[in-house]
Design a protein around this motif. Sequence first.
Motif, PDB file in Angstrom:
ATOM      1  N   THR A  55       0.847  -1.195   0.000  1.00 36.53           N
ATOM      2  CA  THR A  55       0.000   0.000   0.000  1.00 36.53           C
ATOM      3  C   THR A  55       0.877   1.237   0.000  1.00 36.53           C
ATOM      4  O   THR A  55       1.832   1.327   0.788  1.00 36.53           O
ATOM      5  CB  THR A  55      -0.911   0.027   1.242  1.00 36.53           C
ATOM      6  OG1 THR A  55      -1.684  -1.172   1.285  1.00 36.53           O
ATOM      7  CG2 THR A  55      -1.849   1.235   1.201  1.00 36.53           C
ATOM      8  N   GLU A  62      -4.257   7.325  -1.210  1.00 36.18           N
ATOM      9  CA  GLU A  62      -3.695   6.044  -1.632  1.00 36.18           C
ATOM     10  C   GLU A  62      -3.516   6.022  -3.145  1.00 36.18           C
ATOM     11  O   GLU A  62      -4.409   6.413  -3.894  1.00 36.18           O
ATOM     12  CB  GLU A  62      -4.599   4.892  -1.197  1.00 36.18           C
ATOM     13  CG  GLU A  62      -3.988   3.529  -1.471  1.00 36.18           C
ATOM     14  CD  GLU A  62      -4.769   2.385  -0.846  1.00 36.18           C
ATOM     15  OE1 GLU A  62      -4.614   1.240  -1.322  1.00 36.18           O
ATOM     16  OE2 GLU A  62      -5.536   2.642   0.122  1.00 36.18           O
ATOM     17  N   LEU A  63      -2.357   5.561  -3.585  1.00 37.12           N
ATOM     18  CA  LEU A  63      -2.033   5.566  -5.006  1.00 37.12           C
ATOM     19  C   LEU A  63      -2.637   4.355  -5.706  1.00 37.12           C
ATOM     20  O   LEU A  63      -2.745   3.260  -5.144  1.00 37.12           O
ATOM     21  CB  LEU A  63      -0.515   5.559  -5.211  1.00 37.12           C
ATOM     22  CG  LEU A  63       0.285   6.707  -4.604  1.00 37.12           C
ATOM     23  CD1 LEU A  63       1.753   6.560  -4.966  1.00 37.12           C
ATOM     24  CD2 LEU A  63      -0.246   8.066  -5.082  1.00 37.12           C
ATOM     25  N   ASP A  64      -2.986   4.550  -6.977  1.00 41.08           N
ATOM     26  CA  ASP A  64      -3.408   3.437  -7.819  1.00 41.08           C
ATOM     27  C   ASP A  64      -2.885   3.692  -9.226  1.00 41.08           C
ATOM     28  O   ASP A  64      -2.191   4.681  -9.483  1.00 41.08           O
ATOM     29  CB  ASP A  64      -4.928   3.260  -7.810  1.00 41.08           C
ATOM     30  CG  ASP A  64      -5.680   4.530  -8.239  1.00 41.08           C
ATOM     31  OD1 ASP A  64      -5.054   5.443  -8.813  1.00 41.08           O
ATOM     32  OD2 ASP A  64      -6.902   4.601  -8.001  1.00 41.08           O
ATOM     33  N   HIS A  68       0.926   3.981  -8.658  1.00 40.44           N
ATOM     34  CA  HIS A  68       1.197   2.799  -7.834  1.00 40.44           C
ATOM     35  C   HIS A  68       2.283   1.943  -8.478  1.00 40.44           C
ATOM     36  O   HIS A  68       3.192   1.438  -7.799  1.00 40.44           O
ATOM     37  CB  HIS A  68      -0.094   1.993  -7.663  1.00 40.44           C
ATOM     38  CG  HIS A  68       0.028   0.812  -6.738  1.00 40.44           C
ATOM     39  ND1 HIS A  68       0.609  -0.376  -7.125  1.00 40.44           N
ATOM     40  CD2 HIS A  68      -0.340   0.652  -5.435  1.00 40.44           C
ATOM     41  CE1 HIS A  68       0.577  -1.236  -6.112  1.00 40.44           C
ATOM     42  NE2 HIS A  68       0.008  -0.624  -5.080  1.00 40.44           N
ATOM     43  N   GLU A  72       5.831   0.729  -6.892  1.00 42.27           N
ATOM     44  CA  GLU A  72       6.051  -0.713  -6.802  1.00 42.27           C
ATOM     45  C   GLU A  72       7.380  -1.106  -7.433  1.00 42.27           C
ATOM     46  O   GLU A  72       8.085  -1.999  -6.933  1.00 42.27           O
ATOM     47  CB  GLU A  72       4.908  -1.458  -7.502  1.00 42.27           C
ATOM     48  CG  GLU A  72       4.899  -2.959  -7.265  1.00 42.27           C
ATOM     49  CD  GLU A  72       4.450  -3.337  -5.874  1.00 42.27           C
ATOM     50  OE1 GLU A  72       5.202  -4.076  -5.209  1.00 42.27           O
ATOM     51  OE2 GLU A  72       3.364  -2.908  -5.439  1.00 42.27           O
TER      52      GLU A  72
END
Length: 327
Positions: A55, A62-64, A68, A72
Amino acid sequence: MKATAMAHPIQGLVKYHGMRDDIKRLPYHDSISLCTAPSHTRTTVEFSMDYDEDTFVVDGEELDGRAHERVEAVVEKARSKSDAAHTVYPVRLESENSFPSNVGLGSSSSGFAAAAMALAEAAELDASRQEISTIARVGSASAARAVTGAFSQLHTGLNDEDCRSRRIPTDLHENLKIIVGLVPYHKETEDAHNEAADSHMFQARNAHIHGQIAEMRDSLRNNDFENVFEMAEHDSLSLAATTMTGPSGWVYWQPATLEIFNRVRQLREEEDIPVYFSTDTGASVYVNTTDEHAERVEEEIADCGVSTTVWNVGGPAKLLDEEKHLF
């Protein structure tokens, strides 16, 4: 398993443009920048079996999607270098910026640099800042330079041994003031890099950049304020010309940006003040001058109808004690 780090964003002096490899984020040519303080990103990471999945949270959100994926990639690079058993656990990463993001002030550079520094500690890596710069680089090539801090050069290459950041020794930080004219308009830097090689000016810029890197390094070592920031000003124009002649014809400067340019040149030509403008990918402007003239220059930039901040040169990314953890 838990660590917190801080890093400063960068102002590009000789900026990279375009990627030879989008996954490893290997740029076509070297680049040089300086870190700006007290602006900073603070990041806490923790590997824990108590988490269900990786997360990532930036400034409370929050990143998506692509954001994200980029974080990652940095996490996985740190994991790949670690022998610590706990790195198989999910990780929580949370960041806070002390300055506006997505306005062309290098928030991705400080963000990925602080993340890489904290991840290296939490993953128990015995790594130098140059080595940590290769972890930060897979998030943002500019972040590699934010890891080593102050005036740094990211060397191009096809592997981590070659494509890493190193400091350039200079004393220019002792008398430099950076007035930021905040112009809130931005587009994603990745879009510009993806289009760079399609500009008819791209090859001309690449042919020119190597000599510019050599001259910039020499000027920094000789503490030649005027030549360093005159070159940075010209490089800003070169970068924008390449970006604006890509397929999308992307123009990111705004009327306030151009007004700041004109004010800077007036101060230089009419009052003989050593002052130079510089932009990265965005409409906000860095105005570089000396301690002696900072107050006068800030008055003129504020008169352009923008908010201003005075910054100094920032150091390398660093670890913070547990009292600074974000969660």
